[in-house]
Design an enzyme around this catalytic site. Structure first.
Site, mmCIF file in Angstrom:
data_model
loop_
_atom_site.group_PDB
_atom_site.id
_atom_site.type_symbol
_atom_site.label_atom_id
_atom_site.label_comp_id
_atom_site.label_asym_id
_atom_site.label_seq_id
_atom_site.Cartn_x
_atom_site.Cartn_y
_atom_site.Cartn_z
ATOM 1 N N GLY A 17 -31.738 40.262 -11.375
ATOM 2 C CA GLY A 17 -31.796 39.251 -10.311
ATOM 3 C C GLY A 17 -32.211 39.844 -8.985
ATOM 4 N N GLY A 20 -34.955 38.141 -0.982
ATOM 5 C CA GLY A 20 -34.076 37.196 -0.285
ATOM 6 C C GLY A 20 -32.663 37.197 -0.829
ATOM 7 C CE1 TYR A 67 -21.817 31.079 -9.364
ATOM 8 C CE2 TYR A 67 -19.987 30.706 -7.851
ATOM 9 C CZ TYR A 67 -21.091 31.439 -8.240
ATOM 10 O OH TYR A 67 -21.475 32.546 -7.499
#
Ligand SMILES: NC(=O)c1ccc[n+]([C@@H]2O[C@H](COP(=O)([O-])OP(=O)(O)OC[C@H]3O[C@@H](n4cnc5c(N)ncnc54)[C@H](OP(=O)(O)O)[C@@H]3O)[C@@H](O)[C@H]2O)c1
Length: 355
Positions: free
Chosen positions: A31, A35, A191
């Site tokens: 990942g 940014g 999540y």
């Protein structure tokens, strides 16, 4: 406190202190899109003379952009790209095969990639999206390349699983990980479940492989405004408030925001700090070991074994090494949703719930 770092220390400041622990190492970070915390961590690592940094992204253009950005600052940075889509076990296995063909062992694996609170979707293999991308994909990838990690000869190899303080929102729902086929889907609870899994995975890795010298940690980076927040309207979510799986409300005023630079610091500590080696399996926040800030069941040894076996069952229909086969249909069907139900609650901030 195990080191001199604080919640405001930047990744670069941590790396300056730990430079000798970074030098010469091969680091694989997932990942690493520009940014995000992964790319910033990779940039900082590259400043400190690693042997090799492998940037794993799901898209070739993300790999190239991250490489170009880091090379613009450090032209001699030893970078290699890897395509890894954690929503596809086929991609995970292909990427693992590629890593297993590398000459270099992996000294540090940082499982950083993740998604937060998207509308319901299924991974290519039919698992609920967040459990699949944030836990099952990294679980499979890590296990498949374990041989290359244990082959590290630069000292104790490390695995870092990037969790979140939001793990407080939901433990592992063993009897209903798929939220009743979506009928009770809550994108933030899903999540929370996946981030609880990251802590338990680290805990069990540290137990299973400690005799082979492996160190494993989980961490919460802090609240950082990145692309992670793309799936919901943050202002609306803040307005609506947040509740955990029991319906308890959390204090939204406790948001602790960080810059990208400070939000990447705990990654560097977990990956390289020699002062935490005697706390194998721990959970970190604010560049320090903070096990007292994790929900107790997320650090529970028996629960960690249970999740490991549960994950094996979901992925392979059996626990590796155990011959008795069980159908994986029960598990898969419980992870399949049909109707997304958006009920957003804020969860990305750094609330501190006392145990
Ligand atoms: N930011 C925060 O406030 C915060 C707080 C607590 C924990 N965290 C955790 O920190 C980690 C990094 O998050 P971030 O804030 O840096 O977010 P980010 O900028 O969105 O980075 C997430 C990375 O994961 C990748 N990813 C998403 N789905 C993937 C998939 N299916 N396969 C492979 N890679 C995939 C993204 O790739 P694409 O660019 O292609 O989407 C991106 O590179 C995450 O694990 C997150 O849960 C963040």
């Amino acid at each position: 406190m195990t080191n001199q770092f604080t919640d405001q220390t930047t990744a670069e400041e941590v790396a300056d202190v730990l430079s000798n622990n970074i030098r010469g190492k091969t680091v694989l970070i997932t990942g690493a899109t520009i940014g995000g915390i992964g790319c910033e961590s990779a940039r900082v690592i590259c400043k400190n003379h690693p042997k090799l940094v492998i940037l794993a992204c799901r898209k070739q253009e993300s790999v190239q952009e991250a490489m170009d950005k880091i090379k613009a600052e450090f032209p001699n940075a030893p970078l290699r790209g890897l395509i890894l889509d954690l929503a596809s076990l086929k991609s995970v296995r292909k990427a693992a095969k590629e890593v297993n063909s590398y000459r270099e062992p992996i000294d540090v694996l940082i499982n950083n990639a993740g998604i937060m609170a998207p509308p319901y979707f299924k991974t290519e293999d039919g698992f609920e999206g967040q459990f699949g991308v944030n836990h099952l994909g990294p679980f499979e990838f890590t296990n498949l390349i374990m041989g290359r990690i244990l082959a590290s000869n630069t000292g104790a190899p490390r695995i870092v699983n990037v969790s979140s303080s939001v793990h407080w929102l939901c433990p592992i729902r063993y009897d209903d990980p798929g939220f009743s086929d979506g009928k009770v889907y809550n994108n933030f609870h899903a999540y929370g479940q996946s981030k609880t899994a990251n802590i338990l995975f680290s805990k069990e890795l540290s137990r299973r492989y400690k005799d082979q010298g492996l160190l494993a940690f989980s961490l919460h980076p802090g609240g950082v405004q990145t692309n992670l927040l793309r799936h919901f309207d943050i202002a609306q979510v803040l307005k609506d408030g947040v509740t955990d799986w029991k319906g308890n409300a959390f204090d939204l005023t406790a948001v602790k925001w960080k810059s990208l630079e400070a939000g990447s610091a705990t990654h560097i500590v977990a990956a390289f700090d020699p002062t935490i080696v005697d706390q194998n399996g721990s959970y970190l926040e604010d560049a320090q070991v903070h096990n007292e800030l994790a929900r107790p069941d997320a650090l529970d040894e028996e629960n960690a074994i249970k999740l490991w076996n549960f994950s094996e069952q979901l992925l392979h229909g059996k626990v590796r090494g155990i011959t008795k086969k069980r159908s994986m249909n029960w598990a898969k069907s419980s992870l399949n949703f049909s109707q997304p139900k958006m009920n957003p609650i804020v969860a990305f901030f750094s609330f501190k719930k006392k145990v």
